[in-house]
Design a protein around this motif. Structure first.
Motif, short mmCIF file in Angstrom:
data_model
loop_
_atom_site.label_atom_id
_atom_site.label_comp_id
_atom_site.label_asym_id
_atom_site.label_seq_id
_atom_site.Cartn_x
_atom_site.Cartn_y
_atom_site.Cartn_z
N ALA A 191 77.55 -2.99 5.81
CA ALA A 191 76.15 -3.37 5.58
C ALA A 191 75.73 -4.51 6.51
O ALA A 191 74.59 -4.55 6.97
N VAL A 192 76.66 -5.42 6.82
CA VAL A 192 76.34 -6.51 7.73
C VAL A 192 76.17 -5.97 9.16
O VAL A 192 75.29 -6.41 9.91
N TYR A 193 77.00 -5.00 9.55
CA TYR A 193 76.81 -4.36 10.85
C TYR A 193 75.43 -3.70 10.93
O TYR A 193 74.74 -3.80 11.96
N ARG A 194 75.02 -3.03 9.86
CA ARG A 194 73.69 -2.39 9.86
C ARG A 194 72.59 -3.44 10.00
O ARG A 194 71.56 -3.19 10.66
N ARG A 195 72.81 -4.61 9.42
CA ARG A 195 71.82 -5.68 9.52
C ARG A 195 71.75 -6.23 10.94
O ARG A 195 70.69 -6.68 11.39
N ALA A 196 72.87 -6.18 11.66
CA ALA A 196 72.91 -6.74 13.01
C ALA A 196 72.37 -5.79 14.07
O ALA A 196 71.82 -6.23 15.09
N LYS A 197 72.51 -4.49 13.86
CA LYS A 197 72.19 -3.50 14.91
C LYS A 197 70.76 -3.56 15.44
O LYS A 197 70.54 -3.37 16.65
N PRO A 198 69.74 -3.82 14.61
CA PRO A 198 68.38 -3.89 15.16
C PRO A 198 68.18 -4.99 16.20
O PRO A 198 67.16 -5.00 16.90
N GLY A 199 69.13 -5.91 16.31
CA GLY A 199 69.01 -6.96 17.30
C GLY A 199 69.34 -6.52 18.71
O GLY A 199 68.95 -7.19 19.68
N ILE A 200 70.04 -5.40 18.88
CA ILE A 200 70.45 -4.97 20.21
C ILE A 200 69.26 -4.70 21.12
O ILE A 200 69.24 -5.16 22.28
N PRO A 201 68.21 -3.99 20.68
CA PRO A 201 67.05 -3.77 21.57
C PRO A 201 66.29 -5.06 21.92
O PRO A 201 65.46 -5.03 22.83
N LEU A 202 66.58 -6.15 21.22
CA LEU A 202 65.91 -7.41 21.52
C LEU A 202 66.57 -8.14 22.68
O LEU A 202 66.03 -9.13 23.18
N LEU A 203 67.75 -7.66 23.09
CA LEU A 203 68.46 -8.27 24.21
C LEU A 203 67.91 -7.75 25.54
O LEU A 203 67.28 -6.69 25.59
N ARG A 204 68.21 -8.48 26.60
CA ARG A 204 67.88 -7.96 27.93
C ARG A 204 68.60 -6.64 28.14
O ARG A 204 69.73 -6.45 27.68
N LYS A 205 67.95 -5.75 28.85
CA LYS A 205 68.45 -4.38 28.98
C LYS A 205 69.88 -4.34 29.51
O LYS A 205 70.71 -3.57 29.03
N GLU A 206 70.19 -5.19 30.50
CA GLU A 206 71.51 -5.14 31.12
C GLU A 206 72.62 -5.67 30.21
O GLU A 206 73.80 -5.52 30.52
N SER A 207 72.26 -6.31 29.09
CA SER A 207 73.26 -6.84 28.16
C SER A 207 73.50 -5.93 26.96
O SER A 207 74.47 -6.12 26.22
N ARG A 208 72.64 -4.96 26.75
CA ARG A 208 72.71 -4.16 25.52
C ARG A 208 73.99 -3.34 25.44
O ARG A 208 74.58 -3.22 24.35
N SER A 209 74.42 -2.74 26.54
CA SER A 209 75.61 -1.89 26.48
C SER A 209 76.85 -2.68 26.11
O SER A 209 77.73 -2.17 25.42
#
Length: 291
Positions: A224-242
């Protein structure tokens, strides 16, 4: 000492001790990798003072020395000779990292010297903030964001928490060997599990239904904590998301392995197989190169 040599030292520490994180850093843009290694190098070096102190050393005194080292880093006065501190200080200055992030980390490391268990997740939250959430917050300026920093910060903190909770589940036996238990005792008691029962399982390699049920509930909470964290990935700079997506996939994969082992984390160390680690990271690298 040359700065490049100092950063290379941190890179070696990361490669040796943080295999999953190091693999994920290969997906960062070249400009960001040294800072990631420096932050890992500092955290790992402090952690080693507590978990694996040298013969005759006093961990409490060593942590006090770390605090004084932070004074020097932020005062930017006396030259630093330790390679990890040198690279760390350069990263702190380059990204404007706040002192309180590292003070909170040292506070949690000091808790390890006196606190042997936590009754509830509320009690554990103080420790997890300093030992893990602040790591995500330290990395955030290095990764970069496409939104104001404060909007991405809760997700970065949640990801740090998720990684730490996974560590607690994977390493429960090793932590017991050091006299510590991070799985909240009230959560365990709800399934009829006491600390002594976990110690028995660690020393015998056995398990029972209560332990299995308790760990299953804790794994579900961790997911559940991982699910809470995942929406933050698109908020990062594109080159850092992967990089972050790969680290999340590999670390959450440890939970998959725990489930596959029928939650018997006390019968041996659970890890994501090397083939899967390299498949996940390799696919991400190829995708990044293609795009």
């Amino acid at each position: 000492m040359e700065l490049a040599t100092a950063y290379a030292t941190c890179r070696r520490i990361n490669a040796r001790h943080g295999r999953t994180f190091f693999l994920a850093t290969r997906l960062l843009p070249a400009r960001a990798r040294p800072a990631a290694h420096a932050l890992y190098g500092f955290a790992r070096s402090v952690d080693e003072l507590v978990d694996n102190p040298r013969d005759g050393s006093d961990p409490a005194a060593m942590l006090d020395a770390c605090s004084r080292a932070l004074d020097r880093v932020y005062a930017r006065g006396k030259p630093l000779t330790d390679p990890v501190l040198l690279a760390f200080a350069d990263t702190v200055g380059r990204y404007g990292l706040e002192r309180e992030l590292f003070d909170a980390f040292l506070h949690s490391m000091k808790l390890d010297l006196s606190v042997r268990e936590y009754a509830t997740f509320t009690e554990l939250a103080e420790y997890t903030h300093g030992s893990a959430e602040v790591i995500g917050l330290q990395m955030l300026p290095v990764l970069g964001t496409v939104v104001p920093h404060h909007e991405a910060a809760p997700y970065a903190a949640a990801l740090g928490e998720a990684f730490q909770l996974t560590n607690f589940l994977r390493d429960v036996g090793e932590d017991l060997e050091r006299g510590r238990l991070y799985l909240p005792t009230e959560e365990l008691a709800a399934y009829g599990v006491e600390r002594q029962r976990l110690e028995w399982a660690w020393h015998t390699g056995g398990t029972d239904r209560g332990i299995t049920r308790a760990l299953a509930a804790l794994v579900a909470r961790n997911r559940a904590v991982y699910r809470r964290a995942k929406p933050g990935i698109p908020l990062l700079r594109k080159e850092s998301r992967s990089c972050v997506r790969t680290a999340l996939t590999l670390y959450e994969g440890i939970l998959d392995e725990i489930v596959a082992a029928d939650y018997n984390v006390l019968g041996g160390r659970v890890a994501v197989p090397r083939r899967r680690r390299f498949t996940v990271a390799g696919t991400a690298i190829l995708t990044r190169l293609w795009t």
